[in-house]
Design an enzyme around this catalytic site. Structure first.
Site, PDB file in Angstrom:
ATOM      1  N   GLY A 153      -5.879  87.430  83.452  1.00 25.85           N
ATOM      2  CA  GLY A 153      -6.362  88.942  83.906  1.00 25.85           C
ATOM      3  C   GLY A 153      -6.787  89.710  82.416  1.00 25.85           C
ATOM      4  N   TRP A 156      -9.686  90.021  80.942  1.00 29.79           N
ATOM      5  CA  TRP A 156     -11.073  90.775  80.886  1.00 29.79           C
ATOM      6  C   TRP A 156     -10.925  91.768  81.831  1.00 29.79           C
ATOM      7  CZ3 TRP A 156     -15.460  86.749  80.302  1.00 29.79           C
ATOM      8  CH2 TRP A 156     -15.509  86.311  79.120  1.00 29.79           C
ATOM      9  N   ASP A 209      -9.812  83.549  90.896  1.00 27.60           N
ATOM     10  CA  ASP A 209      -9.383  82.337  90.213  1.00 27.60           C
ATOM     11  C   ASP A 209      -8.757  81.616  91.189  1.00 27.60           C
ATOM     12  OD1 ASP A 209      -9.082  82.106  86.767  1.00 27.60           O
ATOM     13  OD2 ASP A 209      -7.766  80.654  87.988  1.00 27.60           O
ATOM     14  N   LYS A 257     -19.326  82.603  79.688  1.00 32.31           N
ATOM     15  CA  LYS A 257     -18.822  82.007  78.696  1.00 32.31           C
ATOM     16  C   LYS A 257     -19.169  80.441  78.984  1.00 32.31           C
ATOM     17  CE  LYS A 257     -15.000  80.033  78.035  1.00 32.31           C
ATOM     18  NZ  LYS A 257     -13.679  80.395  77.611  1.00 32.31           N
TER      19      LYS A 257
END
Ligand SMILES: C[S@@+](CC[C@H](N)C(=O)[O-])C[C@H]1O[C@@H](n2cnc3c(N)ncnc32)[C@H](O)[C@@H]1O
Length: 190
Positions: free
Chosen positions: A47, A49, A66, A146
């Site tokens: 959590g 970000w 997630d 990413k």
């Protein structure tokens, strides 16, 4: 700045992880740290970000998914689901084409077998990229993912080019030099 200084800085600022500075650098350089009212955080646990974005943009509506559970963050709508099943979440599905910002820090479990890991990262990134593209707002949506610098990286970037008119690569200062992680930014959805 020395790598550990980022961790100290994050702690002092009340952030959950030093990794927020990687995201922040890209958001600042791409002029994205404002006017962002709907955000989708893919691969969000634990959590860091989401928490950071809620602090920076309190008025934004944040949705996070997630496969792992994530502790409650005030103002963040979390769903424990795989990116593969994102369309099964009615609260997110009804916002298709409306997100101003989609971020992904998604990373598969590492097997240790290099070729398998590279393939798994690529497949998960492609799934994420395609999902993100459908959820992003055509007018002003931006995407940050990413990934890792490996033999499939150029292919991933090419896929980004087919879905976004603007694509940029970032290696933020807070990302350790020896780490293969690298970030792709996409804007102007095709
Ligand atoms: C590096 S962590 C994310 C850290 C997060 N950005 C933060 O700031 O706290 C990567 C996450 O990707 C998640 N992940 C891996 N495969 C996934 C999938 N298929 N769908 C959704 N999340 C996934 C992992 O469970 C893990 O929590």
């Amino acid at each position: 700045m020395h790598a550990d200084k980022w961790a100290i800085k994050a702690k002092q600022a009340g952030y959950k992880t030093r990794a927020v500075y990687k995201l922040e650098e890209i958001l600042l350089k791409t002029n994205t740290l404002h006017n962002t009212d709907k955000i989708l955080d893919i691969g969000s646990a634990p959590g860091g970000w989401s928490h950071f974005l809620k602090l920076k943009m309190p008025k934004s509506e944040i949705f996070a998914i997630d496969i792992l559970d994530m502790e409650d963050i005030s103002g963040v709508n979390f769903f424990q689901k795989s990116i593969e099943s994102i369309d099964e979440i009615p609260e997110i599905k009804c916002l298709k084409g409306k997100f101003n910002l989609v971020i992904s820090d998604i990373a598969p479990n590492i097997t240790g077998i290099n070729t398998v890991d590279i393939e798994n990262i690529y497949e998960l990134n492609i799934l994420t990229l395609k999902a993100a593209h459908t959820y992003i707002d055509k007018n002003n949506g931006k995407f940050i993912i990413k990934t890792f610098q490996n033999s499939m990286f150029k292919r991933l970037r090419k896929e980004m080019d087919t879905l976004f008119k603007t694509v940029q690569t970032f290696k933020p200062a807070a990302s350790k030099k020896q780490s293969a992680e690298i970030y792709l930014y996409g804007a102007q959805k095709r």
